[in-house]
Scaffold this active site. Structure first.
Site, PDB file in Angstrom:
ATOM      1  N   LYS A 282     -35.842 -10.041 -34.835  1.00 16.97           N
ATOM      2  CA  LYS A 282     -35.675 -11.486 -34.717  1.00 16.97           C
ATOM      3  C   LYS A 282     -37.039 -12.117 -34.406  1.00 16.97           C
ATOM      4  O   LYS A 282     -37.777 -11.604 -33.570  1.00 16.97           O
ATOM      5  CB  LYS A 282     -34.668 -11.776 -33.596  1.00 16.97           C
ATOM      6  CG  LYS A 282     -33.942 -13.076 -33.751  1.00 16.97           C
ATOM      7  CD  LYS A 282     -32.668 -13.138 -32.931  1.00 16.97           C
ATOM      8  CE  LYS A 282     -32.030 -14.492 -33.111  1.00 16.97           C
ATOM      9  NZ  LYS A 282     -30.667 -14.580 -32.620  1.00 16.97           N
ATOM     10  N   GLU A 363     -14.246 -16.430 -29.083  1.00 14.48           N
ATOM     11  CA  GLU A 363     -13.617 -17.549 -28.380  1.00 14.48           C
ATOM     12  C   GLU A 363     -12.144 -17.289 -28.116  1.00 14.48           C
ATOM     13  O   GLU A 363     -11.617 -17.655 -27.054  1.00 14.48           O
ATOM     14  CB  GLU A 363     -13.784 -18.839 -29.189  1.00 14.48           C
ATOM     15  CG  GLU A 363     -15.217 -19.376 -29.237  1.00 14.48           C
ATOM     16  CD  GLU A 363     -16.131 -18.688 -30.242  1.00 14.48           C
ATOM     17  OE1 GLU A 363     -15.629 -17.852 -31.024  1.00 14.48           O
ATOM     18  OE2 GLU A 363     -17.343 -18.975 -30.257  1.00 14.48           O
ATOM     19  N   ARG A 391     -11.781 -22.413 -32.693  1.00 11.48           N
ATOM     20  CA  ARG A 391     -11.401 -21.063 -33.087  1.00 11.48           C
ATOM     21  C   ARG A 391     -10.262 -20.530 -32.209  1.00 11.48           C
ATOM     22  O   ARG A 391      -9.578 -19.596 -32.580  1.00 11.48           O
ATOM     23  CB  ARG A 391     -12.605 -20.116 -32.943  1.00 11.48           C
ATOM     24  CG  ARG A 391     -13.678 -20.287 -33.998  1.00 11.48           C
ATOM     25  CD  ARG A 391     -13.384 -19.402 -35.182  1.00 11.48           C
ATOM     26  NE  ARG A 391     -14.525 -19.124 -36.032  1.00 11.48           N
ATOM     27  CZ  ARG A 391     -14.554 -19.381 -37.334  1.00 11.48           C
ATOM     28  NH1 ARG A 391     -13.542 -19.950 -37.916  1.00 11.48           N
ATOM     29  NH2 ARG A 391     -15.606 -19.054 -38.045  1.00 11.48           N
TER      30      ARG A 391
HETATM   31  C1  LIG Z   1     -17.525 -19.317 -33.726  1.00 12.01           C
HETATM   32  C2  LIG Z   1     -18.961 -19.452 -33.296  1.00 12.01           C
HETATM   33  N1  LIG Z   1     -19.286 -19.230 -32.002  1.00 12.01           N
HETATM   34  C3  LIG Z   1     -20.575 -19.342 -31.595  1.00 12.01           C
HETATM   35  C4  LIG Z   1     -21.544 -19.687 -32.484  1.00 12.01           C
HETATM   36  C5  LIG Z   1     -22.979 -19.932 -32.021  1.00 12.01           C
HETATM   37  N2  LIG Z   1     -23.889 -18.958 -32.611  1.00 12.01           N
HETATM   38  C6  LIG Z   1     -24.670 -19.266 -33.665  1.00 12.01           C
HETATM   39  S1  LIG Z   1     -25.639 -18.014 -34.125  1.00 12.01           S
HETATM   40  C7  LIG Z   1     -25.061 -17.051 -32.892  1.00 12.01           C
HETATM   41  C8  LIG Z   1     -25.580 -15.668 -32.719  1.00 12.01           C
HETATM   42  C9  LIG Z   1     -25.231 -14.816 -33.880  1.00 12.01           C
HETATM   43  O1  LIG Z   1     -25.748 -13.551 -33.649  1.00 12.01           O
HETATM   44  P1  LIG Z   1     -25.976 -12.568 -34.846  1.00 12.01           P
HETATM   45  O2  LIG Z   1     -24.780 -12.576 -35.720  1.00 12.01           O
HETATM   46  O3  LIG Z   1     -26.389 -11.270 -34.287  1.00 12.01           O
HETATM   47  O4  LIG Z   1     -27.142 -13.238 -35.665  1.00 12.01           O
HETATM   48  P2  LIG Z   1     -28.668 -13.493 -35.187  1.00 12.01           P
HETATM   49  O5  LIG Z   1     -28.670 -14.846 -34.509  1.00 12.01           O
HETATM   50  O6  LIG Z   1     -29.064 -12.404 -34.254  1.00 12.01           O
HETATM   51  O7  LIG Z   1     -29.455 -13.516 -36.432  1.00 12.01           O
HETATM   52  C10 LIG Z   1     -24.112 -17.708 -32.130  1.00 12.01           C
HETATM   53  C11 LIG Z   1     -23.417 -17.164 -30.952  1.00 12.01           C
HETATM   54  C12 LIG Z   1     -21.163 -19.917 -33.816  1.00 12.01           C
HETATM   55  N3  LIG Z   1     -22.038 -20.276 -34.742  1.00 12.01           N
HETATM   56  N4  LIG Z   1     -19.869 -19.773 -34.190  1.00 12.01           N
END
Ligand SMILES: Cc1ncc(C[n+]2csc(CCOP(=O)(O)OP(=O)(O)O)c2C)c(N)n1
Length: 620
Positions: A282, A363, A391
């Site tokens: 990242k 969630e 959700r």
């Molecule tokens: C339902 C939902 N909950 C929370 C989020 C907020 N959110 C956006 S990106 C993220 C992290 C995702 O992690 P990962 O899939 O590992 O991708 P990375 O950011 O590490 O590239 C979160 C929690 C979201 N987009 N959707």
């Protein structure tokens, strides 16, 4: 020095590049992402991590016909840059410009408009099943992060895909991070997989040998496939995915384009559900983003001067978590839950880590967990963004309200969130919670009121929700009367009109009242405090005294706070003199919060104009 990127007008141009040129292009793309995100804001870390992965995917597939589904979609900037949107990239996340997420209105390369986590494997599986049924012949690829793959929906889809055996490639983009560190047992499992490189070499060799075995028909083929799978599984650490019915490959280095291309070519025509584990970093190529994953997950645009009234004011989110931590210091039964959004409970987490639960991007589970904690005698406060609470709608109904459990839901970022756009605006919570029996809904005008609401909600021992916006908290108002369930507060009185404002709209309504006074109109402003139960007595009595009334809310008009006022008035006062201001029945685009509030007439000038118009119409 960019000389390759300006020549890339479609993914076809990528396919013509040599390996050194592809690597040079990756560098140019990183520079461009950093430049534009610095000025416009956006998701930095995830996008810098997926540059090579995206180039390799577009090199090996033809996504003008094949399908590529990004989970969340916050890592799609390279994809945008090379799918004909390079020239508009400058406008990223600006009003009227490119969205920060995949958007089907923007490009045929985006099969879905997305922004919520955990959905990509489901929707990709649907596409794959469709292709198979319609004999379409397109390949389908889902890219999902190690944080998002732990979401319930992602697991449900893996489970289903494995049993169907449909052709589908799931690329697990493992950067060890969600917004903060990935949590949960699955995250530990992926760490084990990552730390087995020698094993993987061995697996790769044996995989090749197995693939060289003769292709046979009928039962012999099935038997041989079983043997191959048994050997693969017994020597591969991707056992869990294999047991779910996936061929597991990896982990491979997600920054080595050559290795990525070779592997995509290998797995492309395998058939059946395949999971390719790709390890990326990242924030790659940006020192600060590499070292501060959490802070640099998403960055704000270059400093724009804040509105004078909120300058140097702390945000609602920080204020909420600090006050909650203070309350928890007095009461050991208070616990918090958040779902992979650590900022929403940061101060609490710091002081009481043992009472702070973060199950990851889950969630639904977060609400179920709260129900269990409440039944065990604790006082859980679940803090979620409004848009993500969606959700868990059924869990709020079934696990909390139906049981009448004392769970407090803190609805963060309730209202218009700004440049994240329609996937993230939190405008439906009033409507989707208001009809649930047992639920209490409230929204504070300022921080002292939020504190009182929070204390009251915890003490009432019943389902309650408190909403507050993504904004700086306004200056504390001079007085804050005690919070009584279902009771509103009259902030100023005047005979010419009534403004009934909810939560974040109370201060703009007060400022509108000042503006109206300058124009000779004296209005009453009611701080509704509760959308449920509504203070019917106060509302009806004020309606009787006012020639016109305007309700103001930062939420969807359909079924929202103003609807509640109309329902209340329908019985006795009549509804013809009531106008409603709020979010109309359409998805609201991205733009700054200020721009969007102005566009919808939800700023002081807009509210004042609506009152004047209502008064004019009434006078006719
Ligand atoms: C339902 C939902 N909950 C929370 C989020 C907020 N959110 C956006 S990106 C993220 C992290 C995702 O992690 P990962 O899939 O590992 O991708 P990375 O950011 O590490 O590239 C979160 C929690 C979201 N987009 N959707």
């Amino acid at each position: 020095m960019t000389d390759i990127l300006p020549t890339i007008n479609s993914p076809e141009d990528i396919k013509k590049l040599s390996l050194p040129k592809l690597n040079a292009l990756a560098d140019e793309i990183r520079e461009e992402i950093i430049r534009v995100v610095n000025s416009n804001g956006g998701h930095l870390g995830s996008n810098l991590g997926t540059v090579e992965l995206t180039l390799a995917l577009h090199y090996c597939y033809d996504f003008s016909k094949d399908r590529l589904v990004w989970d969340v979609g916050h890592q799609c900037y390279t994809h945008k840059l090379i799918t004909g949107r390079r020239e508009q990239f400058e406008t990223l996340r600006r009003m009227g410009g490119l969205s920060g997420f995949p958007n089907k209105e923007e490009s045929d390369f985006d099969p879905f408009t997305t922004g919520h986590s955990g959905a990509a494997i489901s929707t990709a599986l649907g596409l794959a099943c469709g292709e198979s049924a319609m004999k379409g012949g397109r390949s389908v690829v889902a890219v999902v992060g190690d944080g998002a793959i732990a979401a319930g929906m992602a697991f449900e889809a893996l489970n289903h895909a494995g049993s169907l055996g449909t052709d589908l490639l799931v690329v697990l983009n493992d950067n060890k991070m969600s917004i903060s560190k990935s949590v949960g047992a699955l995250s530990g499992y992926l760490t084990q997989l990552r730390s087995a490189p020698v094993y993987m070499e061995l697996k790769k060799e044996i995989g090749h040998v197995l693939d060289l075995l003769p292709i046979l028909g009928g039962q012999m083929k099935q038997a041989l496939d079983h043997i191959k799978d048994a050997i693969r599984n017994s020597i591969t650490p991707g056992r869990m995915f294999a047991d779910l019915g996936f061929r597991y490959y990896g982990p491979i280095d997600g920054h080595r384009i050559e290795e990525l291309i070779e592997t995509f070519k290998d797995v492309k025509d395998l058939g059946g559900p395949t999971l390719l584990h790709v390890v990326t970093e990242k924030g790659r190529g940006h020192e600060e983003a590499q070292n501060h994953h959490h802070r640099m997950h998403a960055v704000a645009p270059e400093k724009v001067p804040a509105r004078p009234e909120v300058q140097d004011r702390p945000g609602w989110t920080a204020m909420f978590s600090e006050h909650l931590a203070e309350i928890a210091a007095e009461d050991p039964a208070v616990a918090t839950i958040t779902a992979a959004m650590p900022d929403v409970t940061a101060a609490f987490q710091q002081r009481f880590p043992n009472r702070c639960f973060d199950p990851g991007i889950c969630e639904q589970h977060a609400i179920g967990l709260a129900a269990g904690l409440a039944t065990a005698g604790m006082k859980p406060v679940v803090a979620l963004y409004s848009t993500f609470l969606q959700r868990a709608y059924d869990q709020v109904f079934h696990e909390i309200c139906l049981q009448g459990l004392p769970v407090v839901i803190a609805i963060d970022r309730a209202g218009l969130v700004g440049s994240d756009g329609p996937t993230h605006h939190g405008v439906f919570d009033i409507a989707y919670l208001r009809h649930l029996p047992e639920m209490t809904l409230m929204a504070p005008k300022d921080v002292p009121e939020m504190r009182k609401m929070l204390e009251a909600a915890i003490a009432w021992r019943r389902p309650c929700a408190i909403r507050y916006p993504r904004d700086s908290a306004p200056e504390d108002s001079p007085r804050c009367s005690p919070v009584e369930r279902g009771k509103a507060e009259i902030l100023r009185e005047g005979p010419d009109a009534l403004i009934v404002a909810y939560g974040s709209m109370v201060f703009p309504a007060m400022r509108a009242a000042d503006m109206l006074q300058e124009d000779g109109l004296d209005v009453t402003v009611m701080n509704a405090r509760f959308a449920k139960p509504l203070d019917e007595e106060a509302i009806l009595s004020c309606l009787e005294k006012s020639p016109v009334a305007i309700t103001v809310e930062e939420g969807a008009l359909a079924g929202g706070f103003g609807s509640a006022v109309l329902e209340c008035a329908a019985g006795s006062a009549g509804t013809t003199r009531i106008r409603r201001l709020g979010v109309p029945d359409r998805f609201i685009e991205h733009g700054s919060r200020e721009e969007l509030l102005e566009m919808l007439g939800l700023n002081p000038a807009g509210i004042a104009a609506a009152v004047k118009q209502a008064v004019r119409e009434e006078d006719k």
